[in-house]
Design an enzyme around this catalytic site. Structure first.
Site, PDB file in Angstrom:
ATOM      1  N   SER A 287       0.802   5.251  -7.914  1.00 56.95           N
ATOM      2  CA  SER A 287      -0.025   4.011  -6.729  1.00 56.95           C
ATOM      3  C   SER A 287      -0.707   5.711  -6.637  1.00 56.95           C
ATOM      4  O   SER A 287      -0.768   6.811  -7.526  1.00 56.95           O
ATOM      5  CB  SER A 287       0.677   4.203  -5.597  1.00 56.95           C
ATOM      6  N   TYR A 288      -2.554   5.212  -6.453  1.00 58.92           N
ATOM      7  CA  TYR A 288      -2.855   4.103  -5.827  1.00 58.92           C
ATOM      8  C   TYR A 288      -3.760   3.710  -6.747  1.00 58.92           C
ATOM      9  O   TYR A 288      -4.434   4.511  -6.958  1.00 58.92           O
ATOM     10  CB  TYR A 288      -2.119   3.662  -4.746  1.00 58.92           C
TER      11      TYR A 288
ATOM     12  N   GLU B  48      -1.146   1.520 -11.489  1.00 60.83           N
ATOM     13  CA  GLU B  48      -1.350   2.131 -10.357  1.00 60.83           C
ATOM     14  C   GLU B  48      -1.714   0.645  -9.100  1.00 60.83           C
ATOM     15  O   GLU B  48      -2.617  -0.005  -8.922  1.00 60.83           O
ATOM     16  CB  GLU B  48      -3.030   2.881 -10.289  1.00 60.83           C
TER      17      GLU B  48
ATOM     18  N   HIS C  63       5.439  11.133 -10.143  1.00 60.82           N
ATOM     19  CA  HIS C  63       5.157  11.512  -8.788  1.00 60.82           C
ATOM     20  C   HIS C  63       5.395  11.417  -7.578  1.00 60.82           C
ATOM     21  O   HIS C  63       5.600  10.005  -6.892  1.00 60.82           O
ATOM     22  CB  HIS C  63       3.108  11.122  -9.053  1.00 60.82           C
ATOM     23  N   ALA C  64       5.899  12.580  -7.448  1.00 61.74           N
ATOM     24  CA  ALA C  64       6.999  12.240  -6.284  1.00 61.74           C
ATOM     25  C   ALA C  64       6.059  12.182  -5.185  1.00 61.74           C
ATOM     26  O   ALA C  64       6.782  10.930  -4.219  1.00 61.74           O
ATOM     27  CB  ALA C  64       6.889  14.315  -5.823  1.00 61.74           C
TER      28      ALA C  64
ATOM     29  N   ASN D 245       3.281  14.076 -15.552  1.00 59.22           N
ATOM     30  CA  ASN D 245       2.493  13.474 -16.671  1.00 59.22           C
ATOM     31  C   ASN D 245       0.264  13.534 -17.340  1.00 59.22           C
ATOM     32  O   ASN D 245       0.054  13.514 -17.440  1.00 59.22           O
ATOM     33  CB  ASN D 245       1.528  12.021 -15.373  1.00 59.22           C
TER      34      ASN D 245
ATOM     35  N   GLU E   6       4.054   9.138  -4.201  1.00 57.05           N
ATOM     36  CA  GLU E   6       3.857   8.025  -4.657  1.00 57.05           C
ATOM     37  C   GLU E   6       5.537   6.675  -4.505  1.00 57.05           C
ATOM     38  O   GLU E   6       5.895   6.059  -5.376  1.00 57.05           O
ATOM     39  CB  GLU E   6       3.542   7.543  -5.994  1.00 57.05           C
TER      40      GLU E   6
ATOM     41  N   ARG F  71       3.401  16.297  -5.859  1.00 50.36           N
ATOM     42  CA  ARG F  71       3.333  15.385  -5.947  1.00 50.36           C
ATOM     43  C   ARG F  71       4.008  16.103  -7.717  1.00 50.36           C
ATOM     44  O   ARG F  71       4.763  14.974  -8.552  1.00 50.36           O
ATOM     45  CB  ARG F  71       0.905  15.529  -7.007  1.00 50.36           C
TER      46      ARG F  71
END
Ligand code: NAG
Ligand code: NAG
Ligand code: ZN
Length: 407
Positions: free
Chosen positions: A293-294, A368, A171-172, A240, A174, A225
């Site tokens: 995250s998170y 996470e 996820h971009a 995901n 994070e 994301r």
């Protein structure tokens, strides 16, 4: 939705503005309150920063100025507890940008700043040239926008050993995820004190699974994301939700503009295919972790439907508690542990489910990492190292236990 606000591509930090965007912390106390939250979550105008959980932890949701009133009314009328977490998201993004514009240009890795995709690849290549007996770097393919995706294999001796596989950067936004994966690499390769961790295991790390999305968070939209493959109305697929194990069954969206859009079909995204293919091509992977995250969760499959646990869930659960004991002893960081749908609502098409159900790996976890508070995904650079240090202690415990089992 977010894509429609993109104004200009180009210089660092230009593009989507989050001026006046607020983040709310919402605490559902009952199952029926969670039903209202899930209704909100299906509305692409709200950006859920954490998955709705079942364990009484709050959920954070970002709302644009246009919808804040409606959201507040909705929460009030359903009597759902909430508070304001971030008053103006753009302010935290600006602070982060000022930091990065002033950062130094030292060649080696440092953990007081986040790295661009190219810098991540350069670090891997540097290690391959500095430690040729220990490190092999290979390309697993290109991203949709043709960025090079690399993995690093860290291995001592001549014969291949059971593999501990680390996936990061799905996820971009994070950013702490690739940062932690680089810390893992750094510790394994450049800290001779950790050679024991290579005695019984090889490590394979994929630090940047979504390079297009990641670069987009640096250039255009800090809160992006998904991947960057184009759609009709909106770009990007949630990597995901895109894996081909019970794809699109629960907790995934078929709306292109949703942040949990599962894609046109399973493995529509080249980045997901690249991960699938390297998992298939790597012999004897005994453990797989996916870093996000998170929210401080440490959970294990299955994610695609409620009440499903693998046969070895007890073993996974015990080990997760050991990991948490070690991490929390350092500075009090506590993880919530359980199977995916014990702690969250279902989400089909995740890489953890694929790793276990598709690739047949027995030991699979999702981390996470910490974040949130006034920063959300903008965990300040000075927090990178503390988070990496404590999480690494937990990962070492995990590796020791896996190495024992693999013997
Ligand atoms: C990626 O590279 C291929 C081969 O050079 C090219 O055909 C394609 O248009 C490129 N894709 C993008 C999004 O730039
Ligand atoms: C330890 O936790 C406290 C309280 O959350 C925090 O203020 C401090 O920065 C943390 N220290 C480290 C090294 O993580
Ligand atoms: Zn994530």
């Amino acid at each position: 939705m977010l894509a429609s606000f993109v104004v200009v591509l180009g210089l660092l930090g230009t593009g989507t503005t989050y001026d006046g965007y607020k983040v709310y912390k919402i605490s559902a106390k009952t199952e029926s309150e969670n039903v209202f939250l899930r209704h909100l979550e299906s509305d692409p105008r709200y950006d859920f920063w954490s998955r709705i959980n079942k364990v009484g932890k709050p959920v954070t949701v970002m709302a644009s100025p246009e919808v804040q009133n409606e959201l507040e009314q909705y929460l009030l009328s359903h009597k759902i507890d909430h508070s304001l977490e971030i008053d103006n998201v753009q302010r935290t993004i600006d602070a982060e940008r000022r930091y990065h514009e002033s950062r130094g240009t030292n060649g080696r890795i440092s953990f007081n700043q986040y790295l661009r995709h190219d810098e991540i690849n350069s670090y891997l290549d540097q290690l391959a040239s500095d430690y040729p007996d220990l490190v092999t770097v290979s390309t697993i393919g290109q991203s949709y926008e043709n960025r090079t995706m690399k993995i690093i294999r860290i291995s001592t001796g001549t014969a291949p050993k059971p593999v501990f596989f680390v996936e990061a950067g799905m996820h971009a936004r994070e950013w702490i995820s690739p940062a932690l994966s680089l810390y893992i690499i750094n510790q394994l390769v450049e800290n001779p004190g950790n050679r024991g961790l290579l005695e019984d295991l090889d490590w394979v790390v994929l630090p940047s699974l979504n390079p297009d999305g990641y670069e987009f968070t640096w250039t255009s939209n800090r809160m992006w994301r998904k991947t960057r493959s184009p759609g009709v109305m909106c770009s990007g697929t949630d990597g995901n939700r895109n894996f081909g194990f019970h794809w699109m069954e629960n907790g995934a969206s078929d709306l292109e503009c949703s942040d949990t859009y599962a894609g046109k079909e399973a493995f529509s995204e080249v980045e997901a295919r690249n991960l699938r293919d390297i998992l298939d091509a790597t012999d004897n992977i005994v453990a797989f972790i996916s870093i996000h995250s998170y929210g401080q969760y440490l959970f294990y499959p299955y994610s695609y439907d409620v009440g499903l646990k693998p046969d070895n869930w007890q073993e996974l659960d015990d080990l997760a508690h050991k990991v948490n004991d070690v991490i929390s002893a350092i500075n009090g960081t506590e993880y919530t542990i359980g199977s995916s749908t014990e702690v969250m609502y279902p989400a089909a098409g995740c890489s953890d489910d694929w790793a276990m159900g598709g690739a047949g790996i027995d030991i699979v976890y999702v981390y996470e990492l910490p974040g949130g508070g006034k920063e959300g995904f903008d965990l300040p650079p000075e927090r990178i190292l503390p988070v990496c240090i404590e999480t690494w202690e937990g990962i070492k415990v995990m590796a020791d236990s896996i190495a024992q089992d693999a013997k």
